[in-house]
Design an enzyme around this catalytic site. Structure first.
Site, mmCIF file in Angstrom:
data_model
loop_
_atom_site.group_PDB
_atom_site.id
_atom_site.type_symbol
_atom_site.label_atom_id
_atom_site.label_comp_id
_atom_site.label_asym_id
_atom_site.label_seq_id
_atom_site.Cartn_x
_atom_site.Cartn_y
_atom_site.Cartn_z
ATOM 1 N N GLY A 12 0.775 -1.246 -0.003
ATOM 2 C CA GLY A 12 0.032 0.152 0.032
ATOM 3 C C GLY A 12 0.729 1.362 0.090
ATOM 4 C CB SER A 14 0.468 3.533 -4.757
ATOM 5 O OG SER A 14 -0.678 3.165 -4.175
ATOM 6 C CB ILE A 17 0.947 5.914 6.393
ATOM 7 C CG1 ILE A 17 -0.026 6.609 7.181
ATOM 8 C CG2 ILE A 17 2.111 5.181 7.202
ATOM 9 C CD1 ILE A 17 -0.629 6.125 8.234
ATOM 10 C CB SER A 37 -4.906 -1.735 -4.988
ATOM 11 O OG SER A 37 -4.892 -0.711 -6.185
ATOM 12 C CG ASP A 66 -6.731 -7.745 -3.461
ATOM 13 O OD1 ASP A 66 -6.650 -7.108 -2.597
ATOM 14 O OD2 ASP A 66 -8.152 -8.369 -3.566
ATOM 15 C CB SER A 146 -4.668 1.161 14.176
ATOM 16 O OG SER A 146 -5.518 2.411 14.313
ATOM 17 C CD GLN A 156 -12.541 3.465 13.518
ATOM 18 O OE1 GLN A 156 -12.429 3.567 14.714
ATOM 19 N NE2 GLN A 156 -11.573 3.823 12.653
ATOM 20 C CE1 TYR A 159 -8.305 0.071 9.731
ATOM 21 C CE2 TYR A 159 -8.770 1.049 11.581
ATOM 22 C CZ TYR A 159 -8.013 1.355 10.702
ATOM 23 O OH TYR A 159 -7.023 1.672 10.520
ATOM 24 C CE LYS A 163 -5.208 -1.362 10.309
ATOM 25 N NZ LYS A 163 -4.274 -1.272 9.626
ATOM 26 C CB THR A 191 -6.696 10.692 13.587
ATOM 27 O OG1 THR A 191 -7.556 9.743 14.595
ATOM 28 C CG2 THR A 191 -7.681 10.997 12.581
HETATM 29 P P1 NAD Z 1 -4.702 5.523 2.376
HETATM 30 O O1 NAD Z 1 -5.802 5.214 1.970
HETATM 31 O O2 NAD Z 1 -4.066 6.641 1.790
HETATM 32 O O3 NAD Z 1 -3.556 4.179 1.937
HETATM 33 C C1 NAD Z 1 -3.935 2.714 2.131
HETATM 34 C C2 NAD Z 1 -3.084 2.081 1.068
HETATM 35 O O4 NAD Z 1 -3.471 0.670 1.041
HETATM 36 C C3 NAD Z 1 -3.273 2.580 -0.284
HETATM 37 O O5 NAD Z 1 -1.845 2.712 -1.034
HETATM 38 C C4 NAD Z 1 -4.120 1.491 -0.885
HETATM 39 O O6 NAD Z 1 -3.920 1.391 -2.300
HETATM 40 C C5 NAD Z 1 -3.571 0.218 -0.416
HETATM 41 N N1 NAD Z 1 -4.762 -0.668 -0.399
HETATM 42 C C6 NAD Z 1 -5.935 -0.538 0.036
HETATM 43 N N2 NAD Z 1 -6.647 -1.831 -0.108
HETATM 44 C C7 NAD Z 1 -5.755 -2.352 -1.034
HETATM 45 C C8 NAD Z 1 -5.604 -3.549 -1.645
HETATM 46 N N3 NAD Z 1 -6.873 -4.408 -1.722
HETATM 47 N N4 NAD Z 1 -4.593 -4.196 -2.101
HETATM 48 C C9 NAD Z 1 -3.473 -3.696 -2.078
HETATM 49 N N5 NAD Z 1 -3.253 -2.352 -1.528
HETATM 50 C C10 NAD Z 1 -4.425 -1.837 -0.908
HETATM 51 O O7 NAD Z 1 -4.777 5.453 3.805
HETATM 52 P P2 NAD Z 1 -3.367 5.386 4.848
HETATM 53 O O8 NAD Z 1 -3.873 6.479 6.075
HETATM 54 O O9 NAD Z 1 -2.012 5.752 4.606
HETATM 55 O O10 NAD Z 1 -3.334 3.789 5.460
HETATM 56 C C11 NAD Z 1 -2.247 3.036 5.483
HETATM 57 C C12 NAD Z 1 -2.467 2.274 6.824
HETATM 58 O O11 NAD Z 1 -2.459 2.886 7.963
HETATM 59 C C13 NAD Z 1 -3.629 1.387 6.747
HETATM 60 O O12 NAD Z 1 -3.441 -0.070 7.199
HETATM 61 C C14 NAD Z 1 -4.527 1.963 7.842
HETATM 62 O O13 NAD Z 1 -5.333 1.241 8.608
HETATM 63 C C15 NAD Z 1 -3.375 2.468 8.908
HETATM 64 N N6 NAD Z 1 -3.810 3.384 9.696
HETATM 65 C C16 NAD Z 1 -4.112 4.735 9.263
HETATM 66 C C17 NAD Z 1 -4.612 5.746 10.122
HETATM 67 C C18 NAD Z 1 -5.130 7.074 9.735
HETATM 68 O O14 NAD Z 1 -5.655 7.622 10.589
HETATM 69 N N7 NAD Z 1 -4.798 7.529 8.375
HETATM 70 C C19 NAD Z 1 -4.641 5.763 11.381
HETATM 71 C C20 NAD Z 1 -4.134 4.217 11.965
HETATM 72 C C21 NAD Z 1 -3.780 3.107 11.045
HETATM 73 C C1 RM4 Z 2 -7.270 4.707 12.360
HETATM 74 C C2 RM4 Z 2 -8.060 5.606 13.584
HETATM 75 C C3 RM4 Z 2 -8.446 6.779 12.768
HETATM 76 C C4 RM4 Z 2 -8.954 6.509 11.479
HETATM 77 C C5 RM4 Z 2 -8.468 5.615 10.619
HETATM 78 C C6 RM4 Z 2 -9.207 5.208 9.249
HETATM 79 O O1 RM4 Z 2 -7.058 3.472 13.014
HETATM 80 O O2 RM4 Z 2 -9.292 4.734 13.955
HETATM 81 O O3 RM4 Z 2 -9.067 7.678 13.675
HETATM 82 O O4 RM4 Z 2 -9.548 8.059 10.900
HETATM 83 O O5 RM4 Z 2 -8.134 4.491 11.412
#
Ligand code: NAD
Ligand code: RM4
Length: 256
Positions: A12, A14, A17, A37, A66, A146, A156, A159, A163, A191
């Protein structure tokens, strides 16, 4: 150059994070395998990241597949070895959070979330660990878990267990893989403003509330995760395994 000549796979990567972590790892000297993806938008975004990484003198390839597919981990490892000869670091970052209420949660939404966030990750971690064991040089595996591994969320319920599962997976894998000097740790973002929560935080009241819950008074940015991920990837954390690192601006500790 904390990661000079290491090979780092990030799923993930592209956008969000994963992308920020990939770029920082490259700045620290690593060559990068960008998992995405497999959809056209992911591939295009990966191409622009590859160009940015080339501009700073490192190499990157992208692998579209995927994260929910149980074979994706083996594919990523195979492509990493083909391109760079080895795997030193595996960052399991890909994830989704389609916010939805509990009482009417569609089975498809639940299953897609668990398959993407946890089931594919399990076998990807296994594939990376087998490669690292074969290389006999140790390695570092990092799960992007997370704050939601520790606390709940009304929309969630599908979700947060994934995590918590990733956090638990890193703990058990730390036990299982320590004998090979393969370290397993989790980062727990709070977040962070990315595409995953764009819609949820489009409500200005929720946005202001979530920001005010942090000690630092702001939501995180993807780049806030890059340093902690590089630290856990590098030998700076050589005696750290089975740990979890909250990267949440103080959100978790802020009761009153
Ligand atoms: P984002 O949506 O920007 O990135 C998610 C990434 O996962 C993207 O690159 C997307 O293409 C990839 N992805 C999604 N489904 C996929 C699939 N089926 N196959 C391959 N790749 C796939 O969001 P983000 O916030 O950068 O999320 C990255 C990670 O951080 C996630 O695991 C998310 O749960 C975790 N996270 C995010 C937050 C937040 O607040 N943004 C908080 C805690 C944890
Ligand atoms: C995280 C946390 C954040 C939410 C993202 C999608 O784990 O719960 O608050 O915005 O997920």
């Amino acid at each position: 150059m904390l990661l000079k000549d290491k090979t780092v796979i990030i799923t993930g990567a592209s956008r969000g994070i994963g992308r920020a972590a990939a770029f920082e790892c490259a700045k620290q000297g690593a060559n990068i395998v960008i998992g995405h993806s497999g959809r056209p938008s992911g591939g295009q975004a990966a191409q622009s990241l590859i160009a940015e990484i080339k501009d700073i003198g490192r190499h990157a390839i992208d692998v579209g597949s995927d994260a929910a597919n149980l074979d994706t981990g083996e594919l990523l490892v195979r492509e990493a070895v083909k391109a760079f000869g080895q795997v030193d670091v595996f960052v399991n970052n890909a994830g989704i959070c389609p916010f939805h209420s509990f009482l009417d949660m569609p089975r498809e939404t639940y299953l897609e979330t668990v398959n993407t966030n946890l089931n594919g990750a399990y076998f990807a971690v296994q594939a990376a660990a087998n490669q690292m064991k074969k290389q006999r040089q140790g390695g570092s595996i990092i799960a992007v878990s997370s704050i939601s591994a520790l606390v709940g969320g009304e929309f969630q319920t599908h979700y947060t267990p994934t995590k918590a599962g990733l956090l638990s997976l890193m703990q058990s894998c730390a036990v299982a893989l320590g004998k090979y000097n393969i370290r397993c740790n989790a980062v727990l973002p709070g977040t962070i403003a990315t595409d995953i929560n764009k819609e949820d935080l489009a409500d200005p009241e929720k946005l202001a509330y979530m920001s005010s819950r942090t000690c630092l008074g702001r939501l995180g940015e993807p780049e806030d995760l890059a340093g902690p991920i590089v630290f856990l990837a590098s030998d700076m954390s050589r005696y750290v395994t089975g740990a979890s690192l909250l990267v949440d601006g103080g959100l978790f500790v802020n009761l009153q």
